[in-house]
Enzyme design. Structure first.
Site, PDB file in Angstrom:
ATOM      1  N   ASP A  34     -26.146-100.776 -34.919  1.00  9.61           N
ATOM      2  CA  ASP A  34     -25.828-102.201 -34.803  1.00  9.61           C
ATOM      3  C   ASP A  34     -24.345-102.359 -34.478  1.00  9.61           C
ATOM      4  OD1 ASP A  34     -27.373-104.975 -36.033  1.00  9.61           O
ATOM      5  OD2 ASP A  34     -25.205-105.053 -35.668  1.00  9.61           O
ATOM      6  N   GLN A  97     -33.049-114.400 -37.083  1.00 13.36           N
ATOM      7  CA  GLN A  97     -33.326-113.586 -35.888  1.00 13.36           C
ATOM      8  C   GLN A  97     -32.555-114.168 -34.706  1.00 13.36           C
ATOM      9  OE1 GLN A  97     -37.431-113.232 -34.577  1.00 13.36           O
ATOM     10  NE2 GLN A  97     -36.931-111.547 -33.193  1.00 13.36           N
ATOM     11  N   HIS A 103     -37.028-105.821 -33.659  1.00 13.74           N
ATOM     12  CA  HIS A 103     -36.104-104.762 -34.064  1.00 13.74           C
ATOM     13  C   HIS A 103     -36.148-104.628 -35.577  1.00 13.74           C
ATOM     14  CE1 HIS A 103     -33.904-108.559 -33.639  1.00 13.74           C
ATOM     15  NE2 HIS A 103     -33.151-108.182 -34.662  1.00 13.74           N
TER      16      HIS A 103
HETATM   17  P1  5GP Z   1     -31.085-110.303 -35.783  1.00 21.58           P
HETATM   18  O1  5GP Z   1     -29.971-111.256 -36.104  1.00 21.58           O
HETATM   19  O2  5GP Z   1     -31.853-110.774 -34.554  1.00 21.58           O
HETATM   20  O3  5GP Z   1     -31.978-109.938 -36.918  1.00 21.58           O
HETATM   21  O4  5GP Z   1     -30.380-108.939 -35.389  1.00 21.58           O
HETATM   22  C1  5GP Z   1     -29.738-108.726 -34.177  1.00 21.58           C
HETATM   23  C2  5GP Z   1     -28.709-107.668 -34.404  1.00 21.58           C
HETATM   24  O5  5GP Z   1     -28.265-107.215 -33.139  1.00 21.58           O
HETATM   25  C3  5GP Z   1     -27.463-108.161 -35.143  1.00 21.58           C
HETATM   26  O6  5GP Z   1     -27.327-107.425 -36.354  1.00 21.58           O
HETATM   27  C4  5GP Z   1     -26.330-107.904 -34.177  1.00 21.58           C
HETATM   28  O7  5GP Z   1     -25.163-107.431 -34.799  1.00 21.58           O
HETATM   29  C5  5GP Z   1     -26.914-106.880 -33.227  1.00 21.58           C
HETATM   30  N1  5GP Z   1     -26.382-106.937 -31.883  1.00 21.58           N
HETATM   31  C6  5GP Z   1     -26.142-108.069 -31.149  1.00 21.58           C
HETATM   32  N2  5GP Z   1     -25.691-107.734 -29.933  1.00 21.58           N
HETATM   33  C7  5GP Z   1     -25.659-106.369 -29.898  1.00 21.58           C
HETATM   34  C8  5GP Z   1     -25.273-105.434 -28.885  1.00 21.58           C
HETATM   35  O8  5GP Z   1     -24.886-105.770 -27.769  1.00 21.58           O
HETATM   36  N3  5GP Z   1     -25.361-104.115 -29.209  1.00 21.58           N
HETATM   37  C9  5GP Z   1     -25.787-103.697 -30.443  1.00 21.58           C
HETATM   38  N4  5GP Z   1     -25.832-102.377 -30.652  1.00 21.58           N
HETATM   39  N5  5GP Z   1     -26.161-104.550 -31.410  1.00 21.58           N
HETATM   40  C10 5GP Z   1     -26.099-105.876 -31.130  1.00 21.58           C
END
Ligand code: 5GP
Ligand code: ZN
Length: 117
Positions: A34, A97, A103
């Site tokens: 992440d 999300q 993911h």
């Molecule tokens: P969500 O908020 O959808 O559960 O998780 C998305 C995750 O993706 C977040 O923890 C965020 O830090 C991560 N993330 C967002 N953009 C990128 C990116 O460009 N590369 C990586 N490796 N992680 C990302």
């Protein structure tokens, strides 16, 4: 839907169009760190094909859903999160999300509070 959706960040990572720190690969999944880690171990495991959420993946392709879980556990082992780890699928905006491509967050390397925020 196969990866290759240019509007989807994680499809772009799967396709190699956006760089990521990849820690593990399998036939149907990719695991990468992440970009904004919330714990010493914070790895995302995604399906190579585009599915919006864990529930949609499980309904459409249970084999890949199982592979995501298996890979999440393998990441935790490889990262040394032996004391315990958490697998989280945020689903929907109210749960935080932000990327609508399934993911698993694999979190570990510190004690994890319960209930989560
Ligand atoms: P969500 O908020 O959808 O559960 O998780 C998305 C995750 O993706 C977040 O923890 C965020 O830090 C991560 N993330 C967002 N953009 C990128 C990116 O460009 N590369 C990586 N490796 N992680 C990302
Ligand atoms: Zn996608």
């Amino acid at each position: 839907m196969p990866a290759g959706d240019t509007d989807c960040l994680f499809c772009r990572i799967v396709d190699g169009d956006v760089p990521a720190d990849v820690v593990r690969e399998s036939e149907r999944t990719l695991a990468f760190r992440d970009i904004n880690p919330q714990a010493p171990v914070h790895v995302l495991v995604v399906s190579r094909e585009h599915h919006a959420s864990a529930g949609e993946l499980a309904a459409a392709d249970p084999h890949t859903a199982a592979e995501v879980l298996r890979e999440a556990a393998a990441v935790a082992g490889a990262e040394g999160a032996d004391a315990g780890y958490r697998i989280v699928f945020n689903t929907g905006a109210a749960a935080g999300q932000s990327v609508p491509h399934v993911h698993a967050h694999v979190l570990g390397g510190r004690s994890l509070g319960w209930p989560p925020g």
